[in-house]
Design a protein around this motif. Structure first.
Motif, PDB file in Angstrom:
ATOM      1  N   LYS A   4      48.504  15.414  26.009  1.00 24.76           N
ATOM      2  CA  LYS A   4      49.125  16.025  24.843  1.00 24.76           C
ATOM      3  C   LYS A   4      48.549  17.413  24.645  1.00 24.76           C
ATOM      4  N   ARG A   5      49.430  18.390  24.477  1.00 26.24           N
ATOM      5  CA  ARG A   5      48.961  19.755  24.286  1.00 26.24           C
ATOM      6  C   ARG A   5      48.373  19.893  22.892  1.00 26.24           C
ATOM      7  N   ALA A   6      47.162  20.402  22.822  1.00 27.93           N
ATOM      8  CA  ALA A   6      46.486  20.576  21.537  1.00 27.93           C
ATOM      9  C   ALA A   6      46.808  21.951  20.964  1.00 27.93           C
ATOM     10  N   THR A   7      46.670  22.052  19.655  1.00 28.56           N
ATOM     11  CA  THR A   7      46.822  23.348  19.015  1.00 28.56           C
ATOM     12  C   THR A   7      45.709  24.263  19.498  1.00 28.56           C
ATOM     13  N   SER A   8      46.081  25.458  19.919  1.00 29.97           N
ATOM     14  CA  SER A   8      45.084  26.414  20.391  1.00 29.97           C
ATOM     15  C   SER A   8      44.327  26.988  19.194  1.00 29.97           C
ATOM     16  N   THR A   9      43.012  27.006  19.277  1.00 31.56           N
ATOM     17  CA  THR A   9      42.180  27.640  18.256  1.00 31.56           C
ATOM     18  C   THR A   9      41.281  28.641  18.949  1.00 31.56           C
ATOM     19  N   VAL A  10      40.683  29.517  18.159  1.00 33.73           N
ATOM     20  CA  VAL A  10      39.858  30.555  18.757  1.00 33.73           C
ATOM     21  C   VAL A  10      38.695  29.949  19.529  1.00 33.73           C
ATOM     22  N   TRP A  11      38.119  28.828  19.047  1.00 31.13           N
ATOM     23  CA  TRP A  11      36.981  28.248  19.757  1.00 31.13           C
ATOM     24  C   TRP A  11      37.428  27.421  20.954  1.00 31.13           C
ATOM     25  N   ARG A  12      38.608  26.842  20.931  1.00 32.32           N
ATOM     26  CA  ARG A  12      39.115  26.193  22.141  1.00 32.32           C
ATOM     27  C   ARG A  12      39.394  27.244  23.216  1.00 32.32           C
ATOM     28  N   ARG A  13      39.872  28.386  22.807  1.00 37.13           N
ATOM     29  CA  ARG A  13      40.087  29.463  23.788  1.00 37.13           C
ATOM     30  C   ARG A  13      38.753  29.950  24.339  1.00 37.13           C
ATOM     31  N   ARG A  14      37.732  29.991  23.495  1.00 33.86           N
ATOM     32  CA  ARG A  14      36.424  30.433  23.963  1.00 33.86           C
ATOM     33  C   ARG A  14      35.809  29.410  24.919  1.00 33.86           C
ATOM     34  N   VAL A  15      35.980  28.129  24.629  1.00 31.03           N
ATOM     35  CA  VAL A  15      35.503  27.093  25.550  1.00 31.03           C
ATOM     36  C   VAL A  15      36.176  27.263  26.902  1.00 31.03           C
ATOM     37  N   GLY A  16      37.504  27.388  26.881  1.00 27.55           N
ATOM     38  CA  GLY A  16      38.235  27.555  28.134  1.00 27.55           C
ATOM     39  C   GLY A  16      37.834  28.814  28.875  1.00 27.55           C
ATOM     40  N   GLY A  17      37.639  29.902  28.121  1.00 30.95           N
ATOM     41  CA  GLY A  17      37.244  31.158  28.746  1.00 30.95           C
ATOM     42  C   GLY A  17      35.876  31.077  29.394  1.00 30.95           C
ATOM     43  N   GLN A  18      34.947  30.367  28.750  1.00 28.36           N
ATOM     44  CA  GLN A  18      33.607  30.222  29.342  1.00 28.36           C
ATOM     45  C   GLN A  18      33.657  29.375  30.606  1.00 28.36           C
ATOM     46  N   LEU A  19      34.446  28.308  30.586  1.00 28.39           N
ATOM     47  CA  LEU A  19      34.595  27.482  31.791  1.00 28.39           C
ATOM     48  C   LEU A  19      35.222  28.288  32.922  1.00 28.39           C
ATOM     49  N   LEU A  20      36.157  29.151  32.573  1.00 28.96           N
ATOM     50  CA  LEU A  20      36.783  30.007  33.588  1.00 28.96           C
ATOM     51  C   LEU A  20      35.753  30.975  34.172  1.00 28.96           C
ATOM     52  N   ARG A  21      34.932  31.589  33.318  1.00 24.12           N
ATOM     53  CA  ARG A  21      33.912  32.525  33.816  1.00 24.12           C
ATOM     54  C   ARG A  21      32.926  31.829  34.742  1.00 24.12           C
ATOM     55  N   TRP A  22      32.550  30.616  34.393  1.00 23.21           N
ATOM     56  CA  TRP A  22      31.627  29.876  35.252  1.00 23.21           C
ATOM     57  C   TRP A  22      32.287  29.465  36.561  1.00 23.21           C
ATOM     58  N   GLY A  23      33.543  29.077  36.499  1.00 21.67           N
ATOM     59  CA  GLY A  23      34.185  28.496  37.658  1.00 21.67           C
ATOM     60  C   GLY A  23      34.655  29.482  38.705  1.00 21.67           C
ATOM     61  N   GLU A  24      35.099  30.658  38.281  1.00 19.73           N
ATOM     62  CA  GLU A  24      35.730  31.600  39.217  1.00 19.73           C
ATOM     63  C   GLU A  24      34.865  31.949  40.425  1.00 19.73           C
ATOM     64  N   PRO A  25      33.567  32.271  40.240  1.00 19.01           N
ATOM     65  CA  PRO A  25      32.785  32.655  41.427  1.00 19.01           C
ATOM     66  C   PRO A  25      32.293  31.473  42.259  1.00 19.01           C
ATOM     67  N   MET A  26      32.476  30.239  41.752  1.00 20.27           N
ATOM     68  CA  MET A  26      31.857  29.095  42.411  1.00 20.27           C
ATOM     69  C   MET A  26      32.847  28.195  43.143  1.00 20.27           C
ATOM     70  N   MET A  27      34.055  28.072  42.630  1.00 21.96           N
ATOM     71  CA  MET A  27      35.014  27.140  43.215  1.00 21.96           C
ATOM     72  C   MET A  27      36.420  27.587  42.850  1.00 21.96           C
ATOM     73  N   SER A  28      37.357  27.444  43.775  1.00 27.00           N
ATOM     74  CA  SER A  28      38.737  27.811  43.481  1.00 27.00           C
ATOM     75  C   SER A  28      39.293  26.893  42.405  1.00 27.00           C
ATOM     76  N   ALA A  29      40.259  27.399  41.650  1.00 27.47           N
ATOM     77  CA  ALA A  29      40.876  26.605  40.591  1.00 27.47           C
ATOM     78  C   ALA A  29      41.513  25.342  41.167  1.00 27.47           C
ATOM     79  N   ALA A  30      42.116  25.461  42.340  1.00 25.90           N
ATOM     80  CA  ALA A  30      42.765  24.301  42.959  1.00 25.90           C
ATOM     81  C   ALA A  30      41.741  23.221  43.293  1.00 25.90           C
ATOM     82  N   ASP A  31      40.599  23.630  43.863  1.00 26.69           N
ATOM     83  CA  ASP A  31      39.565  22.653  44.227  1.00 26.69           C
ATOM     84  C   ASP A  31      38.941  22.030  42.981  1.00 26.69           C
TER      85      ASP A  31
END
Length: 288
Positions: A4-31
């Motif tokens: 179920k898609r959750a309502t986007s909030t500023v802190w949910r976006r920040r959580v997602g953004g931090q996970l993206l920053r951590w993940g990009e240099p270490m593993m492809s999004a597909a993997d």
């Protein structure tokens, strides 16, 4: 089972953004998505704050992509579990602009705040009477009920300075010209405001500097700005104030520019002790 898609909030976006920053240099999004048992669209929506991610899945994803900063992972996991619509501001959802709502949520988590306004006393230090004057004297189509709601919000926001656990640190640059304001309701408004500023100088988590009347215009024409800093690993946020609730950014170059501007103005502001002494003279009527 379909997520179920959750309502986007500023802190949910920040959580997602931090996970993206951590993940990009270490593993492809597909993997990363495959390792989590997700499709790539699901991961993308988590990173954009459209899907909620549980604290357990934050930890699992961080293990998979090799994040070894445990305190940082636990902080992101904590915020990921924040309930939607929580906080004292919840009753105001839909009654104030989204940008203002986002700022309140960001401010509530801030560890430190730096703020400069070239015209008025900065919001964290405003008295209720001063806020009421600012909101109502030049307002268009602002009902008395809405004005009182906005005053209540402004006062509630100041609780970050006096909360029992980890009160925020505030460095406020207060424009001396603001102390010369004249209000139709009489001088008591400004006397109360100056008393509140003097009281703030006694708080161990508040640094207050007056930007003097003699300051060169180049230092006071940059516009109002606020800088919010947070617990590790959150990146700082810069906000440029405007009537719609402000424009907020995490973009490093923009935040760095605002930090440099704040430091420059702070460098020509009066020292803390001299600022307090001048406020006391204003209260005594020596600068009236």
């Amino acid at each position: 089972m379909k997520q179920k898609r959750a309502t986007s909030t500023v802190w949910r976006r920040r959580v997602g953004g931090q996970l993206l920053r951590w993940g990009e240099p270490m593993m492809s999004a597909a993997d990363a998505a495959r390792a989590m048992g997700w499709d790539q669209t699901h991961l993308s929506r988590v990173q954009r704050g459209q899907y909620r991610i549980s604290a357990d899945n934050v930890r699992k994803l961080c293990r998979l992509i090799g994040v070894d900063d445990e305190p940082a992972v636990e902080e992101v996991a904590r915020v990921a579990e924040k309930p939607l619509g929580g906080g004292w501001w919840a009753p105001y959802a839909g009654r104030i602009g989204q940008a203002y709502h986002d700022f309140i949520e960001l401010e509530a988590e801030a560890e430190s705040i730096r703020i400069h306004h070239p015209v008025v006393v900065p919001a964290p230090l405003q008295s209720a009477g001063y806020v009421r004057e600012i909101l109502t004297r030049a307002a268009n189509n602002l009902t008395a009920e809405r004005a009182e709601m906005l005053v209540s919000i402004r006062m509630a926001r100041q609780g970050i300075l006096t909360r029992d656990e980890r009160p925020a640190k505030l460095h406020a640059l207060v424009p001396e010209p603001a102390l010369h304001a004249k209000f139709d309701s009489g001088p008591a408004v400004m006397r109360d405001q100056i008393r509140k500023l003097i009281d703030a100088t006694e708080m161990p988590n508040v640094t207050l500097q007056l930007v003097p009347l003699t300051a060169h215009p180049a230092f006071v024409t940059k516009g109002p700005l606020t800088l919010l800093s947070f617990r590790h690993p959150w990146v700082p946020v810069g906000s440029l104030d405007n009537p719609m609730g402000g424009t907020h950014t995490e973009e490093p170059e923009a935040v760095s520019w605002m930090e440099e501007e704040f430091d420059l103005i702070s460098s020509i502001a009066l020292p803390v002790d001299e600022s307090r002494e001048r406020l006391e003279k204003y209260l005594e009527g020596l600068y009236a």
